[in-house]
Write an enzyme that holds these catalytic residues in place. Structure first.
Site, mmCIF file in Angstrom:
data_model
loop_
_atom_site.group_PDB
_atom_site.id
_atom_site.type_symbol
_atom_site.label_atom_id
_atom_site.label_comp_id
_atom_site.label_asym_id
_atom_site.label_seq_id
_atom_site.Cartn_x
_atom_site.Cartn_y
_atom_site.Cartn_z
ATOM 1 N N GLU A 152 1.013 -3.178 1.610
ATOM 2 C CA GLU A 152 1.947 -3.179 2.235
ATOM 3 C C GLU A 152 1.177 -3.151 4.302
ATOM 4 O OE1 GLU A 152 3.971 0.858 1.786
ATOM 5 O OE2 GLU A 152 4.691 -0.098 0.259
ATOM 6 N N GLY A 204 7.653 1.084 -4.884
ATOM 7 C CA GLY A 204 8.714 1.596 -4.914
ATOM 8 C C GLY A 204 9.755 1.392 -5.662
ATOM 9 N N ASN A 213 0.916 9.435 -0.796
ATOM 10 C CA ASN A 213 1.084 8.643 0.208
ATOM 11 C C ASN A 213 2.335 8.396 0.902
ATOM 12 O OD1 ASN A 213 0.891 6.030 1.797
ATOM 13 N ND2 ASN A 213 1.138 5.188 0.270
ATOM 14 N N HIS A 253 -3.529 -1.015 1.759
ATOM 15 C CA HIS A 253 -2.696 -1.380 1.428
ATOM 16 C C HIS A 253 -1.681 -2.128 1.236
ATOM 17 C CE1 HIS A 253 1.182 0.706 -0.211
ATOM 18 N NE2 HIS A 253 0.838 1.764 -0.992
ATOM 19 N N GLU A 308 -2.264 -1.043 -7.556
ATOM 20 C CA GLU A 308 -1.172 -0.816 -7.342
ATOM 21 C C GLU A 308 -0.864 -2.003 -7.619
ATOM 22 O OE1 GLU A 308 0.088 2.794 -4.663
ATOM 23 O OE2 GLU A 308 -0.456 1.340 -3.481
ATOM 24 N N SER A 349 5.193 3.475 -8.296
ATOM 25 C CA SER A 349 6.504 3.990 -8.691
ATOM 26 C C SER A 349 5.974 5.462 -9.453
ATOM 27 C CB SER A 349 7.402 3.160 -10.139
ATOM 28 O OG SER A 349 7.642 2.370 -8.846
ATOM 29 N N LYS A 360 3.817 7.072 3.294
ATOM 30 C CA LYS A 360 4.095 6.188 4.497
ATOM 31 C C LYS A 360 4.641 6.439 5.850
ATOM 32 C CE LYS A 360 4.542 3.587 -0.341
ATOM 33 N NZ LYS A 360 4.516 2.436 -0.820
HETATM 34 P P1 PGA Z 1 5.500 4.374 -5.103
HETATM 35 O O1 PGA Z 1 3.948 3.516 -3.774
HETATM 36 O O2 PGA Z 1 4.508 5.334 -5.330
HETATM 37 O O3 PGA Z 1 6.342 4.741 -4.003
HETATM 38 O O4 PGA Z 1 5.965 3.372 -5.893
HETATM 39 C C1 PGA Z 1 3.344 4.129 -4.069
HETATM 40 C C2 PGA Z 1 1.682 3.468 -2.777
HETATM 41 O O5 PGA Z 1 2.679 2.735 -2.701
HETATM 42 O O6 PGA Z 1 0.998 4.368 -2.810
#
Ligand code: PGA
Length: 243
Positions: free
Chosen positions: A96, A169, A9, A94, A163, A205, A11
């Site tokens: 976000e 992140g 992903n 997601h 998640e 992460s 983003k």
């Molecule tokens: P990350 O993001 O691996 O950077 O923590 C995962 C995600 O939000 O899909």
């Protein structure tokens, strides 16, 4: 049989200069994905270019889709548009999107329904905040999110991603045991027929150093990878982890 799947992903990252990722990733994984299916969800702007560049064993996905099929929705991208570009997947809900765009469970459910109607496989995301985890409510919150955002569909037609918001992140990852426990709870919360065939991915992460342990858990069928998917070698190492 549950699909094992590693999804990148990106983003809101990636310009045309970053299309060289595909060759670097393939060079880092010369024997292909092994038993795992692989998908990349770049920003909308790069989907067509990647479609022309990626080998058949890497599927494409969108990071979001509209609930509507077409019409007066400036700035939105519909599920049929993604399917038209050759996408197989689309991420729905997601954290976000839930946080930045106020997407509630009902909207997430409509997006997943729109994806299914367009022939896409939704990757339906759920996850708790740090406060919810620390107060002991994580399992109740996440299973409630799942129940409220899950569309009616045939078993095996969607993918779930767990998640934890506090792990996205941040460099913090759920322990393999905690992640496994949540995946088991989610699997049990799925309606009849879905539990045995629905892939449940872990995200938050994931990196080469922790991927093998996470992917070895019984109920973790793959990973949704943010930051580490931007680096071709790291993403390849995650695909290869523990095979
Ligand atoms: P990350 O993001 O691996 O950077 O923590 C995962 C995600 O939000 O899909």
């Amino acid at each position: 049989m549950r699909q094992t799947l590693i999804v990148g992903n990106w983003k809101m990252n990636g310009l045309t200069a970053d299309l060289a990722w595909s060759e670097a990733m393939i060079a880092a994984l010369p024997d292909g994905p092994g038993v795992r299916a692989v998908a990349l969800c770049p920003p909308f702007t790069l989907i067509s270019s990647f479609a022309a560049r990626l080998p058949g064993w890497i599927s494409l996905g969108g990071q979001d889709c509209a609930t509507a099929v077409s019409g007066a929705h400036t700035g939105d991208v519909s599920a049929p548009m993604l399917a038209d570009l050759g996408c197989r997947y689309v991420i729905a809900g997601h954290s976000e999107r839930r946080a930045d765009h106020g997407e509630a469970d009902a909207v997430v459910r409509s997006k997943a329904e729109a994806a299914l109607k367009a022939g896409l496989t939704p990757i339906l995301c759920v996850g708790e905040t740090l406060e919810e985890r620390e107060s002991g409510a994580a399992e109740a919150v996440v299973t409630a999110q799942l129940e409220a955002s899950l569309p009616e569909c045939e078993p095996g037609s969607l993918v779930i991603a767990y998640e934890p918001v506090w792990a996205i992140g941040t460099g913090r990852t759920a322990s393999a045991a905690d992640a496994q426990a949540m995946h088991r709870a989610l699997r049990s919360a799925l309606p009849g027929g879905h539990g045995d065939v629905t892939a449940i991915l872990y995200g938050g992460s994931v990196k080469p150093a922790n991927a093998a342990e996470l992917l070895a858990q019984d109920d973790i069928d793959g990973a949704l990878v943010g930051g580490a998917s931007l680096k071709a070698e790291d993403f390849a190492a995650i695909i290869a982890a523990g095979q």
